[in-house]
Design a protein around this motif. Structure first.
Motif, PDB file in Angstrom:
ATOM      1  N   ALA A  20       0.666  -1.224   0.201  1.00 24.37           N
ATOM      2  CA  ALA A  20      -0.167  -0.327   0.426  1.00 24.37           C
ATOM      3  C   ALA A  20       0.476   1.275  -0.198  1.00 24.37           C
ATOM      4  CB  ALA A  20      -1.313   0.322   1.020  1.00 24.37           C
ATOM      5  N   MET A  21       0.313   2.158  -0.937  1.00 17.70           N
ATOM      6  CA  MET A  21       1.012   3.414  -0.395  1.00 17.70           C
ATOM      7  C   MET A  21       0.157   4.689  -0.164  1.00 17.70           C
ATOM      8  SD  MET A  21       3.073   4.182  -4.725  1.00 17.70           S
ATOM      9  CE  MET A  21       4.277   5.090  -3.989  1.00 17.70           C
ATOM     10  N   VAL A  22       0.271   5.295   0.784  1.00 12.14           N
ATOM     11  CA  VAL A  22      -0.083   6.121   1.435  1.00 12.14           C
ATOM     12  C   VAL A  22       0.633   7.530   1.821  1.00 12.14           C
ATOM     13  CG1 VAL A  22      -1.728   6.920   2.785  1.00 12.14           C
ATOM     14  CG2 VAL A  22      -1.306   4.535   3.075  1.00 12.14           C
ATOM     15  N   ALA A  23      -0.349   8.925   0.386  1.00 17.61           N
ATOM     16  CA  ALA A  23       0.130   9.981   0.563  1.00 17.61           C
ATOM     17  C   ALA A  23       0.301  10.592   1.202  1.00 17.61           C
ATOM     18  CB  ALA A  23      -0.519  10.489  -1.173  1.00 17.61           C
ATOM     19  N   ALA A  24       1.300  12.132   1.691  1.00 17.36           N
ATOM     20  CA  ALA A  24       0.982  12.484   2.566  1.00 17.36           C
ATOM     21  C   ALA A  24       0.981  12.086   3.938  1.00 17.36           C
ATOM     22  CB  ALA A  24       0.330  14.262   2.314  1.00 17.36           C
ATOM     23  N   SER A  25       1.780  11.355   4.526  1.00 16.02           N
ATOM     24  CA  SER A  25       1.792  10.593   5.566  1.00 16.02           C
ATOM     25  C   SER A  25       2.002  10.397   6.981  1.00 16.02           C
ATOM     26  CB  SER A  25       1.249   8.637   4.856  1.00 16.02           C
ATOM     27  OG  SER A  25       2.180   8.863   4.276  1.00 16.02           O
ATOM     28  N   SER A  26       2.846  11.449   7.451  1.00 17.19           N
ATOM     29  CA  SER A  26       3.744  11.950   8.174  1.00 17.19           C
ATOM     30  C   SER A  26       3.351  12.204   9.783  1.00 17.19           C
ATOM     31  CB  SER A  26       4.636  12.453   8.132  1.00 17.19           C
ATOM     32  OG  SER A  26       4.637  14.340   7.623  1.00 17.19           O
ATOM     33  N   LYS A  27       1.704  12.626   9.373  1.00 20.23           N
ATOM     34  CA  LYS A  27       0.891  13.278  10.468  1.00 20.23           C
ATOM     35  C   LYS A  27      -0.549  13.033  10.097  1.00 20.23           C
ATOM     36  CE  LYS A  27       2.269  17.522  10.291  1.00 20.23           C
ATOM     37  NZ  LYS A  27       2.291  19.348  10.532  1.00 20.23           N
ATOM     38  N   GLY A  28      -1.236  13.865  10.921  1.00 22.18           N
ATOM     39  CA  GLY A  28      -3.605  13.334  10.627  1.00 22.18           C
ATOM     40  C   GLY A  28      -3.672  12.028   9.792  1.00 22.18           C
ATOM     41  N   LEU A  29      -4.473  12.172   8.832  1.00 22.82           N
ATOM     42  CA  LEU A  29      -5.112  11.266   8.166  1.00 22.82           C
ATOM     43  C   LEU A  29      -4.547  10.172   7.480  1.00 22.82           C
ATOM     44  CD1 LEU A  29      -7.997  13.688   6.538  1.00 22.82           C
ATOM     45  CD2 LEU A  29      -7.857  13.042   9.233  1.00 22.82           C
ATOM     46  N   CYS A  47       4.729   8.733   2.378  1.00 24.68           N
ATOM     47  CA  CYS A  47       5.423  10.028   2.118  1.00 24.68           C
ATOM     48  C   CYS A  47       4.558  11.487   2.606  1.00 24.68           C
ATOM     49  CB  CYS A  47       5.683   9.826   0.368  1.00 24.68           C
ATOM     50  SG  CYS A  47       3.802  10.961  -0.697  1.00 24.68           S
ATOM     51  N   ALA A  48       6.358  12.633   2.863  1.00 24.65           N
ATOM     52  CA  ALA A  48       5.871  13.192   2.781  1.00 24.65           C
ATOM     53  C   ALA A  48       6.829  14.450   2.927  1.00 24.65           C
ATOM     54  CB  ALA A  48       5.643  13.760   4.478  1.00 24.65           C
ATOM     55  N   ARG A  49       6.525  15.693   3.179  1.00 26.38           N
ATOM     56  CA  ARG A  49       8.287  16.438   2.289  1.00 26.38           C
ATOM     57  C   ARG A  49       9.305  16.571   3.672  1.00 26.38           C
ATOM     58  NH1 ARG A  49       4.420  21.819   2.137  1.00 26.38           N
ATOM     59  NH2 ARG A  49       3.310  20.838   3.991  1.00 26.38           N
ATOM     60  N   HIS A  50       8.656  16.588   4.779  1.00 29.11           N
ATOM     61  CA  HIS A  50      10.055  16.737   5.899  1.00 29.11           C
ATOM     62  C   HIS A  50      10.360  15.829   6.034  1.00 29.11           C
ATOM     63  CE1 HIS A  50       7.663  20.707   5.674  1.00 29.11           C
ATOM     64  NE2 HIS A  50       8.833  21.187   5.999  1.00 29.11           N
ATOM     65  N   SER A  51      11.859  15.382   6.629  1.00 27.88           N
ATOM     66  CA  SER A  51      11.922  14.010   7.142  1.00 27.88           C
ATOM     67  C   SER A  51      11.646  13.605   8.433  1.00 27.88           C
ATOM     68  CB  SER A  51      13.454  13.075   5.976  1.00 27.88           C
ATOM     69  OG  SER A  51      14.051  14.519   6.284  1.00 27.88           O
ATOM     70  N   ASP A  52      12.173  13.768   9.217  1.00 28.70           N
ATOM     71  CA  ASP A  52      12.667  14.000  10.811  1.00 28.70           C
ATOM     72  C   ASP A  52      10.890  13.304  11.319  1.00 28.70           C
ATOM     73  OD1 ASP A  52      14.287  15.393  11.009  1.00 28.70           O
ATOM     74  OD2 ASP A  52      14.305  16.919  12.167  1.00 28.70           O
ATOM     75  N   ALA A  72       8.854  13.392  -0.241  1.00 28.06           N
ATOM     76  CA  ALA A  72       8.366  13.292  -1.060  1.00 28.06           C
ATOM     77  C   ALA A  72       7.674  14.491  -1.176  1.00 28.06           C
ATOM     78  CB  ALA A  72       7.551  12.311  -2.634  1.00 28.06           C
ATOM     79  N   ASP A  73       8.094  15.538  -2.331  1.00 28.10           N
ATOM     80  CA  ASP A  73       6.626  16.606  -2.465  1.00 28.10           C
ATOM     81  C   ASP A  73       5.785  16.395  -3.853  1.00 28.10           C
ATOM     82  OD1 ASP A  73       4.938  18.569  -2.963  1.00 28.10           O
ATOM     83  OD2 ASP A  73       6.570  20.627  -2.492  1.00 28.10           O
ATOM     84  N   VAL A  74       3.846  15.828  -2.885  1.00 29.14           N
ATOM     85  CA  VAL A  74       3.300  15.690  -3.373  1.00 29.14           C
ATOM     86  C   VAL A  74       2.834  16.721  -4.920  1.00 29.14           C
ATOM     87  CG1 VAL A  74       1.536  14.333  -2.068  1.00 29.14           C
ATOM     88  CG2 VAL A  74       0.444  16.201  -2.450  1.00 29.14           C
ATOM     89  N   SER A  75       3.341  17.879  -4.606  1.00 29.51           N
ATOM     90  CA  SER A  75       3.105  18.319  -6.550  1.00 29.51           C
ATOM     91  C   SER A  75       3.793  18.344  -7.623  1.00 29.51           C
ATOM     92  CB  SER A  75       2.584  19.787  -6.414  1.00 29.51           C
ATOM     93  OG  SER A  75       4.129  20.229  -5.246  1.00 29.51           O
ATOM     94  N   SER A  76       5.296  17.357  -6.755  1.00 26.67           N
ATOM     95  CA  SER A  76       6.261  17.458  -7.815  1.00 26.67           C
ATOM     96  C   SER A  76       5.963  16.009  -8.792  1.00 26.67           C
ATOM     97  CB  SER A  76       6.929  17.565  -7.167  1.00 26.67           C
ATOM     98  OG  SER A  76       8.159  16.313  -7.870  1.00 26.67           O
ATOM     99  N   PRO A  77       5.476  16.269  -9.514  1.00 27.10           N
ATOM    100  CA  PRO A  77       5.697  14.478 -10.342  1.00 27.10           C
ATOM    101  C   PRO A  77       6.973  13.867 -10.442  1.00 27.10           C
ATOM    102  CG  PRO A  77       4.629  16.082 -11.719  1.00 27.10           C
ATOM    103  CD  PRO A  77       5.278  16.768 -10.562  1.00 27.10           C
ATOM    104  N   GLU A  78       8.208  14.484 -10.162  1.00 26.13           N
ATOM    105  CA  GLU A  78       9.461  13.775 -10.144  1.00 26.13           C
ATOM    106  C   GLU A  78       9.376  12.856  -9.551  1.00 26.13           C
ATOM    107  OE1 GLU A  78       9.045  16.804 -11.148  1.00 26.13           O
ATOM    108  OE2 GLU A  78       9.020  16.729 -13.421  1.00 26.13           O
ATOM    109  N   SER A 123      -1.384  20.113  -6.712  1.00 19.20           N
ATOM    110  CA  SER A 123      -1.243  19.377  -5.060  1.00 19.20           C
ATOM    111  C   SER A 123      -2.068  18.940  -4.743  1.00 19.20           C
ATOM    112  CB  SER A 123      -0.121  20.547  -4.112  1.00 19.20           C
ATOM    113  OG  SER A 123      -1.575  21.361  -3.621  1.00 19.20           O
ATOM    114  N   THR A 124      -4.016  19.213  -5.152  1.00 21.25           N
ATOM    115  CA  THR A 124      -4.977  18.753  -5.092  1.00 21.25           C
ATOM    116  C   THR A 124      -5.579  17.982  -6.001  1.00 21.25           C
ATOM    117  OG1 THR A 124      -5.204  20.601  -3.367  1.00 21.25           O
ATOM    118  CG2 THR A 124      -6.729  19.177  -3.842  1.00 21.25           C
ATOM    119  N   LEU A 125      -4.949  18.197  -7.080  1.00 16.46           N
ATOM    120  CA  LEU A 125      -6.070  17.424  -8.497  1.00 16.46           C
ATOM    121  C   LEU A 125      -5.128  16.411  -8.879  1.00 16.46           C
ATOM    122  CD1 LEU A 125      -7.893  16.433 -10.370  1.00 16.46           C
ATOM    123  CD2 LEU A 125      -7.864  18.765 -10.897  1.00 16.46           C
ATOM    124  N   LEU A 126      -3.858  17.474  -9.546  1.00 15.02           N
ATOM    125  CA  LEU A 126      -2.513  16.310 -10.558  1.00 15.02           C
ATOM    126  C   LEU A 126      -2.093  15.433  -9.873  1.00 15.02           C
ATOM    127  CD1 LEU A 126      -1.674  19.438 -13.213  1.00 15.02           C
ATOM    128  CD2 LEU A 126      -3.325  17.834 -12.980  1.00 15.02           C
TER     129      LEU A 126
END
Ligand SMILES: NC(=O)c1ccc[n+]([C@@H]2O[C@H](COP(=O)([O-])OP(=O)(O)OC[C@H]3O[C@@H](n4cnc5c(N)ncnc54)[C@H](OP(=O)(O)O)[C@@H]3O)[C@@H](O)[C@H]2O)c1
Length: 271
Positions: A20-29, A47-52, A72-78, A123-126
């Motif tokens: 399972a891949m869960v995006a934006a997942s270092s906190k919250g939902l 993944c998330a932007r800040h590593s700590d 990873a920043d979810v707004s960056s396709p790379e 960041s929200t759609l693409l």
């Protein structure tokens, strides 16, 4: 005397060892979804932007089972492609995708700059489009997949200060339905969660503006918010995570194209 029999029935979601891949997942939902899937035996990549914070959550997941984290920043396709490739290398082909992101700016229409709209769409759609494109070919070839888009109650009940979110989240319900139609024949289900008011850092950030504008204290603000919810309380992140784990499971094999409200009843409409 009748024999005493103790029946313990545990519902097995039958997703042990699924990746399972869960995006934006270092906190919250996102974090709550990652933990819920790990507890069901999934191999979870976050993944998330800040590593700590990301590394801390990876350690929590590793206490449960195999896990991976990529900054990873979810707004960056790379970044998304790199996260996907690292996940496949570390854990195997992806069976479950949970899309998620940080919230777009809390602003009314005339307060928004053009760039904020562009970033909001990215960041929200693409990010949802890019991630789905990455995982779908593998799911199609294995004829099994689960995609769950975390969105928001504003998909059905727009909020003035959440202009970008309200616009894009209702679009994501449309995307959920069109994806469900197109990938159902491959035994891939696609659903969305319309999240209600859940106690996370994002919720405190939203409260900050309203507290500032209204002169209420945080306690007064949250009591007022709770009074408008039929269940009379804000939600806990795990109440989203557990529903996502169910939708991502074998047990939810006949649910697709749904935008499911997990909101304590706060959405007023019947449709
Ligand atoms: N909480 C609610 O009541 C509620 C209600 C409706 C909808 N939602 C929506 O649900 C989503 C998650 O909210 P939340 O309450 O869980 O927020 P949160 O507690 O602030 O957590 C956000 C998570 O996303 C990561 N993140 C943010 N921007 C990112 C980016 N560009 N790329 C990668 N990771 C990113 C953050 O880590 P980094 O900062 O390190 O990247 C963090 O791990 C948001 O889109 C929000 O609008 C929330």
């Amino acid at each position: 005397m009748l024999p005493l029999r103790l029946y313990i029935h545990v519902m097995d979601l039958q997703i042990e060892d699924r990746v399972a891949m869960v995006a934006a997942s270092s906190k919250g939902l996102g974090k709550a979804c990652a933990l819920a899937l790990a507890r069901e035996g999934c191999r979870v990549s976050i993944c998330a932007r800040h590593s700590d914070e990301l590394e801390r959550v990876k350690d929590e997941l590793l206490d449960i089972g195999p896990a991976h984290a990529t900054r990873a920043d979810v707004s960056s396709p790379e970044d998304l492609r790199n996260w996907y490739e690292e996940t496949v290398d570390a854990l195997g082909q992806v069976d479950i995708l949970v899309t998620n992101t940080g919230g777009p700016p809390v602003k009314k229409f005339m307060e928004l700059e053009d760039d904020e709209w562009r970033i909001g769409v990215q960041s929200t759609l693409l990010n949802v489009v890019t991630l789905s494109r990455l995982v779908l070919p593998g799911m199609q070839s294995r004829r099994w997949g689960r995609i769950v888009h975390l969105t928001s109650l504003v998909a059905k009940q727009p909020i003035d200060e959440l202009t970008i979110s309200s616009t894009i989240r209702s679009g994501l319900s449309g995307l959920t339905k069109t994806m469900a139609n197109q990938f159902g024949p491959d035994r891939i289900t696609v659903n969305a969660i319309l999240t209600g008011h859940i106690l996370t850092d994002r919720q405190y950030a939203l409260a900050e503006r309203r507290v500032h504008e209204s002169g209420l204290s945080y306690d007064q603000y949250f009591n007022q918010a709770a009074a408008e919810i039929p269940l009379r309380r804000l939600g806990e992140p795990k109440e989203i995570g557990e529903v996502v784990a169910f939708l991502a499971s074998e047990r939810a094999s006949y649910i697709t194209g749904v935008s499911l409200q997990v909101d304590g009843g706060v959405i007023k409409s019947t449709w």
